[in-house]
Structures are given as C-alpha cells and as structure tokens.
Write a protein that holds these residues in place. Structure first.
Motif, PDB file in Angstrom:
ATOM      1  N   PRO A  15       9.761 121.074 -65.883  1.00 56.87           N
ATOM      2  CA  PRO A  15      10.047 120.269 -64.692  1.00 56.87           C
ATOM      3  C   PRO A  15       9.066 119.117 -64.536  1.00 56.87           C
ATOM      4  N   SER A  16       9.524 118.108 -63.860  1.00 54.43           N
ATOM      5  CA  SER A  16       8.652 116.980 -63.554  1.00 54.43           C
ATOM      6  C   SER A  16       7.565 117.433 -62.577  1.00 54.43           C
ATOM      7  N   VAL A  17       6.437 116.760 -62.631  1.00 54.29           N
ATOM      8  CA  VAL A  17       5.367 117.093 -61.691  1.00 54.29           C
ATOM      9  C   VAL A  17       5.811 116.817 -60.244  1.00 54.29           C
ATOM     10  N   VAL A  22       8.716 118.164 -54.086  1.00 52.48           N
ATOM     11  CA  VAL A  22       9.934 118.843 -53.627  1.00 52.48           C
ATOM     12  C   VAL A  22       9.578 120.132 -52.890  1.00 52.48           C
ATOM     13  N   LEU A  23       8.597 120.873 -53.427  1.00 50.49           N
ATOM     14  CA  LEU A  23       8.212 122.142 -52.816  1.00 50.49           C
ATOM     15  C   LEU A  23       7.568 121.963 -51.444  1.00 50.49           C
ATOM     16  N   SER A 109      -0.137 119.495 -46.442  1.00 47.50           N
ATOM     17  CA  SER A 109      -0.832 118.339 -47.008  1.00 47.50           C
ATOM     18  C   SER A 109      -0.490 118.203 -48.484  1.00 47.50           C
ATOM     19  N   ARG A 110      -0.862 117.076 -49.084  1.00 48.30           N
ATOM     20  CA  ARG A 110      -0.595 116.845 -50.500  1.00 48.30           C
ATOM     21  C   ARG A 110      -1.748 117.313 -51.382  1.00 48.30           C
ATOM     22  N   VAL A 131      -1.631 116.689 -55.571  1.00 46.84           N
ATOM     23  CA  VAL A 131      -0.310 116.269 -56.045  1.00 46.84           C
ATOM     24  C   VAL A 131      -0.332 114.811 -56.492  1.00 46.84           C
ATOM     25  N   ASP A 132      -1.001 113.946 -55.754  1.00 38.63           N
ATOM     26  CA  ASP A 132      -1.034 112.519 -56.107  1.00 38.63           C
ATOM     27  C   ASP A 132      -1.660 112.299 -57.478  1.00 38.63           C
TER      28      ASP A 132
END
Length: 518
Positions: A15-17, A22-23, A109-110, A131-132
């Motif tokens: 899967p893409s990062v 999405v999660l 948060s990310r 995530v970023d």
C-alpha cells in the motif's frame, strides 16, 4: 496458428504510505482513542497512569499519556510502530489487532512520539511516528534511537526518577481535538471512572489534568450503584457457560452476569410530593438512557447501556431501573463482532440466544420485585387516605378547624399524578380538549384548595357518578378532584380555554374572570 499461452505475473501491491492518512478517518472518536491509549498502559502492568491535555506555547493542543509500566524493548517498540503487528502475548489482555496505538494517535494528529525505558536496559529510548515525513520520502519508516539528554530529562520529569520503567506517549499539535482541554479533562474524569472502574478498584491510579502538571486522582464510577443501600442485587457475577466457534472447533467459555434494580429515581419530599432523587457525583443517573446491558471485555467497559436482544427492545420507562453487567473474555471477540475500536458489540445470533436465555430469568425476577414495590406503595397510599378520611367529620363540618387541618394534610401528601390520571378516565367531568391535554401539575400547596373542597361538596358530589353517599367517599372524591383541578388551573402550560371549560363543568363559570386573573 498456435494458441496464445495464458501469461501470469505477480505485482507489488504494497500500500501507499498514504494509508496512514486514510487511517486517520478510521472512526475513532476522542473517547475511544483515549481508551485505546490507556489500554496499552494497563497491559504494560502500570500502577499509575497520568493523562495530560494542555496547550503548547504555540497554542496547539497536546495529549500526553504517562505510565509506570514495564516499558518497551527495542523489538516491542518497533512492533508498536508497525501496522497490524501484535506484540502482546496472552488472550487476557486489552489489546487485540496491533492497530490501536497507531490509529488512535493518528485520529488526533499526524504525528506522535514514544519515550520508553525498561528496568533491564535503564536507557530511555525515543521513537517518532510522522506521517508527513513518510509521505515526503514515500517510505514506511520511523525513527528509533536513544533519547537525547533533553528528552531523557523530560521523561524523568513526568515519570519520576524513582521509577525504573515506564512509557510516555506524546501526541503533539492535535488537529482533530475538538473539545477544550478543560472540557476534555472533565469528560475523562467521568469516562475513565466508568470504563476502567474495575482496574481503579484494584488499586490502579488514573489522573487527568488540563495543564502540564499532574491532576487529581480519578474515582471509580459503578454503573450498577452497588454502594447505594437502595440498590437491589438480583444476581451477582453468576457464571454462565457459553459455547462458541474457535476456528473449526467447538469451545466453551464462561461469562459473568450481574443483574440489579436501581434505586427509585423519584422520592417523596417533606410535603409528600414526588420529586427527582438527588444524584451523587459518582452515580450513573437512573434514566431511560442508562438502562440496559453493560458489556465488559477483560474487565474494561466497552459498551454501556445497550438495548440488547428481546429483553429490553427499545429503551422504555417500564425497565428504567433495570441494569445488567455481562463480563466476557477476548476469546469471544469474533462472536461479539468486536472491532479494533473495542466499542462494537453485536453478538451473533448464536451468542445472543445464549445470553438471552441466561438473562431472561433475572429480568422476570426484577419485574416481579418492581411490581411488588408498586403494589405495596399503592396500599400504603390507600391506607393513608382512608385513615385521614375517617378522621374527618361529615361534609357539613369540613370548614371546622379539625376538618381544615385534615384536608390540608391530605392534600400535601397526595400523589397528584395518580389522581389526575384517574380524573381523566371520568367521562363527563371534562371536555375532550381537557382529556387531550395533560397539564404539568407543577408545585402545589394544599391550603389554597380548601375553598374548592367546599365548592365541590355542595355542587358536584351528589350527581349520578357517585355510587356511595358516605362522608368518607364523598370526602375522598372531593379532595381528589379539588387537587387535580387546582393544579390544572394553576399550571401555566394549561391553555386558557381549557381552564374555562373546567370551571364551566364545575358550575363555576361565573367566577372565570376572578379565578383566572389570580
């Protein structure tokens, strides 16, 4: 022509990062996310768990979970950052899919950080899940290293230098943290008190604060109100065998069922009027919203007040005081249809049938107890009315001092709702409009209706509806009617035309203006 041969190939479907973005929309609300973070601390055998929600210097909301559990080794730390990697051991733990920490933190948060130390290593380890950064590099990777001196000092400042192990989860710059930090802390005090009640009672300490300083210790909240002396326990942790599918095999486990009748939500005040029972801080209000079945998974509440099976159906007033606890182990997760939020309880038809059969006898027993209570209460009220009626002189002497005192005493203690319900059943007392509108009976003072008693005694008690002419029966009818009529006329919610119709039917039409202007 040669037949073209079928060709097959394999492709990389990693899967893409972007999966982590999405999660972020996986359905966690802030309470479920917090519960998941606390579950990890409980599974780490922590004795003290501190929760902080505070604003950073930049005005961003931060969430901090500090526990003095066993901490994480390098392997465990890596597993905690890997999607669907389960690092836990036994079936009796709160964790399940290896999704909770990541999805719970990302719902707020990310990015999040982990500070952890085991008693064996005595070295503080640091990890960052961002995530970023992953999307920028298009790689599933996170940083794990020894903590810097500044990071280690932060760790010990929250955990305490006397602690030999523990973990801190820091979720900074929360962009999906809706309530204010103060509102959140207040919500968590109640939420944790209810959902982690069994752990608190065993000595586990939870605190919550809306500033970076440690907050006050949270008290447990018992949904069955066992400490209230008026609570009636009908069944106490009764063992019920349950069969279920474990792969292709039949297996058996035990669930524990407790059934209880809550205290009556209404009581009589000093004047004998029905009023709401004052709610204590650590009690769950006896309302329709809170009736039902409370499901506990591995001792933690996961689904409160469910209207399950055919036992409760829709929430209804008849069973407002009924509550049932069902304690089950995680081995029933598939039968319960438990998801990684640990908040979904939808038993399979097989399990629902078994629980239904186990709970139904307790429901019948609770219904019998409530019915007996209501019957005894009615008998007491009836005896009180009869006793007072017999002490009153005949109708012609109602205006005597003794008569007035007895009338007022009765009116102060009468149940206005019961009397008005009976009054509405009369066919020719009120117009149809009166029967359609049941007024708010509100506050009532018996003394103000003495005049109505005498009015009714002379003009309305000797009609065809009265089946007995004894002073006691006439008195009871007069008092009953006068109380209901008086409250109806006093109520601001009663339409003016309805009040006029009542007065006309009482033969008091000539007093409409005088009475309604008061």
């Amino acid at each position: 022509m040669k037949e073209q041969q079928n060709r097959s190939t394999t492709v990389d479907i990693t899967p893409s990062v972007r999966i982590y973005t999405v999660l972020r929309n996986s359905g966690f609300d802030i309470k479920a996310a917090t519960a998941e973070l606390l579950d990890n601390a409980v599974d780490a055998n922590a004795m003290e768990i501190d929760l902080y929600a505070y604003l950073s210097e930049q005005g961003k909301k931060n969430l901090l979970v500090v526990d003095d559990g066993m901490g994480m080794s390098i392997d465990a730390l890596k597993a905690s950052l890997t999607l669907a990697e389960e690092a836990k051991g036994g079936i009796d733990e709160l964790g399940k899919y290896g999704m909770g920490l990541k999805t719970a933190a990302l719902s707020l948060s990310r990015k999040f950080e982990i500070f952890t130390m085991t008693a064996k290593s005595e070295t503080v380890m640091y990890a960052e899940f961002n995530v970023d950064k992953m999307e920028e590099k298009n790689k599933f990777e996170a940083e794990i290293r020894e903590a810097t001196e500044e990071e280690a000092n932060f760790f010990f400042s929250k955990l305490g230098r006397r602690k030999r192990s523990g973990t801190i989860i820091r979720i900074a710059d929360c962009d999906r943290f809706d309530p204010s930090t103060t509102a959140y802390a207040n919500q968590m005090e109640i939420f944790i008190g209810k959902y982690f009640k069994n752990f608190i009672d065993k000595g586990l300490s939870f605190t919550v604060s809306d500033v970076p300083s440690r907050g006050k210790r949270i008290k447990s909240i018992d949904c069955l109100m066992r400490d209230n002396e008026e609570t009636q326990i009908v069944a106490d942790r009764e063992e019920v065998k349950i069969t279920y599918k474990d792969g292709d095999k039949e297996a058996t486990t035990v669930v524990l069922i407790t059934a209880a009748i809550m205290p009556n939500p209404v009581i009589r005040n000093e004047d004998g009027e029905l009023v709401g029972r004052p709610k204590k801080r650590n009690e769950v209000s006896v309302t329709r919203l809170n009736q039902g079945v409370y499901f506990f998974r591995e001792q933690r509440l996961v689904a409160p007040a469910k209207a399950m099976f055919n036992l409760f159906g829709d929430k209804n007033g008849a069973k407002t005081r009924f509550r049932i606890e069902v304690h089950f182990k995680s081995e029933l997760d598939n039968e319960i249809n438990m998801d990684f939020h640990k908040g979904n309880v939808k038993p399979t038809s097989r399990l629902a049938s078994q629980l239904n059969n186990a709970i139904r006898p307790y429901m019948r027993k609770m219904a019998d107890i409530i019915n007996m209570e209501e019957e005894n209460e009615w008998k007491k009220r009836k005896e009180a009315r009869t006793t007072i009626a017999r002490e009153v002189s005949p109708v012609t002497e109602w205006n005597s001092e003794d008569g007035k005192e007895s009338v007022n005493e009765f009116l102060r203690t009468a149940n206005a709702n019961e009397l008005f319900d009976a009054l509405q059943k009369k066919n020719n007392r009120f117009t149809d409009s009166v029967k359609r509108v049941k007024p708010d009976l509100g506050e009532f003072s018996g003394k103000s209706l003495t005049e109505f008693v005498s009015q009714l005694s002379s003009s309305n008690l000797n009609n065809e509806e009265v089946s007995s002419t004894t002073p006691e029966v006439n008195y009871m009818d007069a008092v009953s009617y006068s109380e209901a009529v008086g409250k109806t006329l006093k109520s601001d919610s009663t339409p003016k035309e309805v009040k006029e119709a009542i007065l006309e039917n009482l033969g008091l039409g000539h007093l409409v203006k005088e009475i309604l202007s008061k």
